[in-house]
Write a protein that holds these residues in place. Structure first.
Motif, PDB file in Angstrom:
ATOM      1  N   LYS A 137       0.898  -1.258   0.043  1.00 40.24           N
ATOM      2  CA  LYS A 137       0.077   0.063   0.007  1.00 40.24           C
ATOM      3  C   LYS A 137       0.860   1.327  -0.015  1.00 40.24           C
ATOM      4  O   LYS A 137       1.138   1.902   0.987  1.00 40.24           O
ATOM      5  N   PRO A 138       1.556   1.666  -1.082  1.00 43.69           N
ATOM      6  CA  PRO A 138       2.244   2.680  -1.124  1.00 43.69           C
ATOM      7  C   PRO A 138       1.850   4.014  -0.782  1.00 43.69           C
ATOM      8  O   PRO A 138       2.095   5.046  -0.159  1.00 43.69           O
ATOM      9  N   GLN A 139       0.468   4.082  -1.048  1.00 40.18           N
ATOM     10  CA  GLN A 139      -0.405   5.356  -0.622  1.00 40.18           C
ATOM     11  C   GLN A 139      -0.406   5.586   0.874  1.00 40.18           C
ATOM     12  O   GLN A 139      -0.701   6.696   1.526  1.00 40.18           O
ATOM     13  N   ALA A 140      -0.350   4.381   1.838  1.00 37.63           N
ATOM     14  CA  ALA A 140      -0.438   4.381   3.208  1.00 37.63           C
ATOM     15  C   ALA A 140       0.933   5.184   3.560  1.00 37.63           C
ATOM     16  O   ALA A 140       0.803   5.667   4.846  1.00 37.63           O
ATOM     17  N   VAL A 141       2.126   5.085   3.119  1.00 30.97           N
ATOM     18  CA  VAL A 141       3.300   5.592   3.448  1.00 30.97           C
ATOM     19  C   VAL A 141       3.059   7.232   3.819  1.00 30.97           C
ATOM     20  O   VAL A 141       3.842   7.448   4.621  1.00 30.97           O
ATOM     21  N   GLY A 142       2.527   7.757   2.913  1.00 27.17           N
ATOM     22  CA  GLY A 142       2.401   9.287   3.183  1.00 27.17           C
ATOM     23  C   GLY A 142       1.766   9.654   4.195  1.00 27.17           C
ATOM     24  O   GLY A 142       2.225  10.598   5.091  1.00 27.17           O
ATOM     25  N   ASP A 143       0.644   9.059   4.439  1.00 31.31           N
ATOM     26  CA  ASP A 143       0.062   9.256   5.905  1.00 31.31           C
ATOM     27  C   ASP A 143       0.779   8.927   7.052  1.00 31.31           C
ATOM     28  O   ASP A 143       0.946   9.833   8.080  1.00 31.31           O
ATOM     29  N   ALA A 144       1.566   7.911   6.886  1.00 35.96           N
ATOM     30  CA  ALA A 144       2.414   7.531   8.100  1.00 35.96           C
ATOM     31  C   ALA A 144       3.829   8.558   8.218  1.00 35.96           C
ATOM     32  O   ALA A 144       4.117   9.002   9.248  1.00 35.96           O
ATOM     33  N   LEU A 145       4.140   9.028   7.110  1.00 35.44           N
ATOM     34  CA  LEU A 145       5.300  10.236   7.209  1.00 35.44           C
ATOM     35  C   LEU A 145       4.797  11.303   7.715  1.00 35.44           C
ATOM     36  O   LEU A 145       5.331  12.323   8.455  1.00 35.44           O
ATOM     37  N   GLU A 146       3.442  11.811   7.513  1.00 32.89           N
ATOM     38  CA  GLU A 146       2.892  12.850   7.923  1.00 32.89           C
ATOM     39  C   GLU A 146       2.514  12.743   9.493  1.00 32.89           C
ATOM     40  O   GLU A 146       2.873  13.655  10.165  1.00 32.89           O
ATOM     41  N   LEU A 147       2.303  11.521   9.923  1.00 29.10           N
ATOM     42  CA  LEU A 147       2.058  11.287  11.230  1.00 29.10           C
ATOM     43  C   LEU A 147       3.723  11.421  12.018  1.00 29.10           C
ATOM     44  O   LEU A 147       3.545  12.016  12.987  1.00 29.10           O
ATOM     45  N   ILE A 148       4.600  10.833  11.427  1.00 26.86           N
ATOM     46  CA  ILE A 148       6.052  10.844  11.902  1.00 26.86           C
ATOM     47  C   ILE A 148       6.443  12.317  12.066  1.00 26.86           C
ATOM     48  O   ILE A 148       7.011  12.547  13.127  1.00 26.86           O
ATOM     49  N   GLU A 149       5.999  13.087  11.046  1.00 31.59           N
ATOM     50  CA  GLU A 149       6.629  14.320  11.069  1.00 31.59           C
ATOM     51  C   GLU A 149       5.854  15.069  12.289  1.00 31.59           C
ATOM     52  O   GLU A 149       6.677  16.039  12.984  1.00 31.59           O
ATOM     53  N   SER A 150       4.792  15.024  12.438  1.00 33.33           N
ATOM     54  CA  SER A 150       3.587  15.843  13.722  1.00 33.33           C
ATOM     55  C   SER A 150       4.152  15.263  14.992  1.00 33.33           C
ATOM     56  O   SER A 150       4.570  16.075  15.726  1.00 33.33           O
ATOM     57  N   THR A 151       4.457  13.901  14.885  1.00 32.25           N
ATOM     58  CA  THR A 151       5.096  13.285  16.173  1.00 32.25           C
ATOM     59  C   THR A 151       6.336  13.970  16.618  1.00 32.25           C
ATOM     60  O   THR A 151       6.694  14.123  17.793  1.00 32.25           O
ATOM     61  N   GLY A 152       7.209  13.996  15.551  1.00 29.20           N
ATOM     62  CA  GLY A 152       8.584  14.447  15.739  1.00 29.20           C
ATOM     63  C   GLY A 152       8.637  15.656  16.213  1.00 29.20           C
ATOM     64  O   GLY A 152       9.347  16.340  17.159  1.00 29.20           O
ATOM     65  N   ALA A 153       7.784  16.722  15.567  1.00 29.57           N
ATOM     66  CA  ALA A 153       7.819  18.097  15.993  1.00 29.57           C
ATOM     67  C   ALA A 153       7.208  18.011  17.283  1.00 29.57           C
ATOM     68  O   ALA A 153       7.646  19.337  18.040  1.00 29.57           O
ATOM     69  N   GLU A 154       6.248  17.516  17.919  1.00 35.58           N
ATOM     70  CA  GLU A 154       5.634  17.428  19.153  1.00 35.58           C
ATOM     71  C   GLU A 154       6.462  17.144  20.036  1.00 35.58           C
ATOM     72  O   GLU A 154       6.773  17.863  21.190  1.00 35.58           O
ATOM     73  N   ALA A 155       7.500  16.252  19.765  1.00 36.40           N
ATOM     74  CA  ALA A 155       8.596  15.620  20.794  1.00 36.40           C
ATOM     75  C   ALA A 155       9.493  16.706  20.886  1.00 36.40           C
ATOM     76  O   ALA A 155      10.209  17.049  21.937  1.00 36.40           O
ATOM     77  N   LEU A 156       9.942  17.335  19.657  1.00 36.32           N
ATOM     78  CA  LEU A 156      11.047  18.550  19.814  1.00 36.32           C
ATOM     79  C   LEU A 156      10.506  19.600  20.671  1.00 36.32           C
ATOM     80  O   LEU A 156      11.181  20.189  21.617  1.00 36.32           O
ATOM     81  N   THR A 157       9.220  19.929  20.431  1.00 38.99           N
ATOM     82  CA  THR A 157       8.603  21.205  21.330  1.00 38.99           C
ATOM     83  C   THR A 157       8.717  20.815  22.819  1.00 38.99           C
ATOM     84  O   THR A 157       8.932  21.619  23.563  1.00 38.99           O
ATOM     85  N   ALA A 158       8.310  19.488  22.987  1.00 37.75           N
ATOM     86  CA  ALA A 158       8.478  19.122  24.635  1.00 37.75           C
ATOM     87  C   ALA A 158       9.982  19.146  24.947  1.00 37.75           C
ATOM     88  O   ALA A 158      10.022  19.695  26.062  1.00 37.75           O
ATOM     89  N   MET A 159      10.869  18.504  24.210  1.00 39.25           N
ATOM     90  CA  MET A 159      12.144  18.745  24.620  1.00 39.25           C
ATOM     91  C   MET A 159      12.634  20.157  24.760  1.00 39.25           C
ATOM     92  O   MET A 159      13.449  20.477  25.754  1.00 39.25           O
TER      93      MET A 159
END
Length: 393
Positions: free
Chosen positions: A224-246
């Motif tokens: 499901k190549p189309q699911a990779v984009g959603d996963a990357l978007e979620l990874i990006e938002s989670t990483g940004a949230e982690a950086l903000t918390a740090m």
């Protein structure tokens, strides 16, 4: 109990004002009595009075730094002792008995006692060790330089007792100030340790989510190549949230301030469960009792336990389909249960999350248990009494 900086400043101002008033009144009495103008002794008394005024008024009025304060007190004491020696020489003539009363003033002993108290309270260690014996000697010696008799001995004894009280009060204040500073340092250290625990909880929670999403994206990339984009978007938002918390945590560690304002009551717990994404797992949340009125310190501890439990489910629970968070609040107790139906991989017990939370829970008077559930999965349960005994951050 620690005083606020404003209350401490007001207390210092009032104390300094009272000491300045006492010194001013005694100086006016000496000037009005004409003691400093007496022929023979007036010059020496004027010199010692001027030295005492030059040391006492700045020490009280402008709060000299510790080292200049201590060494200024030494200088005043040396001048006073020198003038006492000069009075003894002057009194060697025929009029010694007539001049005995002329060696007494009100301002100089008062100024020496104020210097004794202030130096003992906040002088530098080395200067204070030199100044205190000199000040005590200058105070006690003055009544005895003209003639040692019953009256002068009584005056010297009274000055010794009063000077001892001034010395004791100054040293007591010094010890109290040291104890307060140590307590403040201990509180700052506890806050830093609490921030470090929060940093572990938040970062571990977000990083484990990133790892799981990356693993899922890699697993479905071919099918499901189309699911990779959603996963990357979620990874990006989670990483940004982690950086903000740090960033918030590190800023708090640098500035000794609270890292952020938490949501009241159990709102933070609800938001945590609502934002939790576990691939293939449905995360549910229920609560009973007046959860909205849960105290902030208890809600914070519940949030940390729920966060750690969800992180462990994400990291260790294989084939997990359901995770459930239940919060039960009563007037005397709050209970949080986190369960799942996954198969947990064996742990080497080296983790610090639940271990640290168990220490905090024990300090608060509660209990934290974690282990295999009655059926499948894992079971984490937190029980806290209300109100809490104490909750370190």
């Amino acid at each position: 109990m620690l005083r606020s900086p404003r209350a401490a400043a007001v207390g210092r101002f009032v104390g300094s004002a009272l000491l300045l008033c006492v010194l001013g009144v005694t100086l006016l009495i000496d000037l009005g009595a004409g003691t400093l103008e007496h022929q023979g002794t007036g010059v020496l008394l004027l010199l010692s009075t001027a030295a005492a005024a030059a040391g006492a008024f700045p020490a009280v009025g402008i709060r000299l730094p510790p080292a200049p304060l201590a060494w200024a007190a030494c200088g005043v004491a040396v001048v006073s002792l020198a003038c006492s020696a000069g009075l003894g020489v002057v009194a060697g003539g025929e009029s010694a008995l007539e001049q005995a009363s002329d060696a007494y003033t009100l301002f100089e002993p008062a100024a020496l006692m104020v210097l004794l108290h202030v130096t003992a309270r906040r002088g530098s260690p080395v200067g204070t060790a030199v100044a205190l014996p000199l000040l005590m000697t200058a105070l006690v010696l003055r009544p005895l330089v003209i003639e040692v008799d019953e009256a002068s001995s009584i005056v010297a004894l009274i000055l010794t007792l009063v000077a001892g009280g001034a010395l004791a009060s100054g040293l007591t204040g010094r010890l109290v100030a040291v104890s307060r500073r140590q307590r403040e340092e201990q509180i700052r250290l506890e806050q830093r340790l609490g921030f470090a625990r929060d940093l572990h909880d938040f970062v571990a929670h977000h990083i484990s989510g990133i790892v799981v999403q990356a693993q899922g994206a890699r697993a479905v990339a071919a099918r499901k190549p189309q699911a990779v984009g959603d996963a990357l978007e979620l990874i990006e938002s989670t990483g940004a949230e982690a950086l903000t918390a740090m960033r918030k945590m590190v800023g708090a560690l640098r500035d000794d301030t609270l890292p952020h304002t938490r949501a009241p009551g159990t709102d933070a717990v609800r938001a945590l469960v609502a934002d939790c994404r576990l691939p293939g797992t449905r995360v549910g949340y229920t609560e009973t009792g007046p959860a909205g009125g849960l105290p902030a310190n208890a809600a914070h501890l519940v949030e940390r336990v729920v966060m750690e439990a969800l992180t462990n489910i994400r990291k260790h629970a294989r084939d997990c389909t359901t995770a459930q968070v239940h919060l039960d609040v009563s007037r005397r107790r709050v209970t949080a249960r986190i369960t799942d139906d996954g198969h947990h991989r064996p742990s080497d017990g080296a983790g610090y999350g639940l271990r640290g939370l168990r220490e905090v829970t024990d300090a608060a008077g509660g209990t934290l248990t974690a282990g295999p559930g009655p059926g499948a999965g894992w079971h984490v349960e937190l029980e806290l009494p209300l109100p809490l005994r104490q909750v370190p951050r």
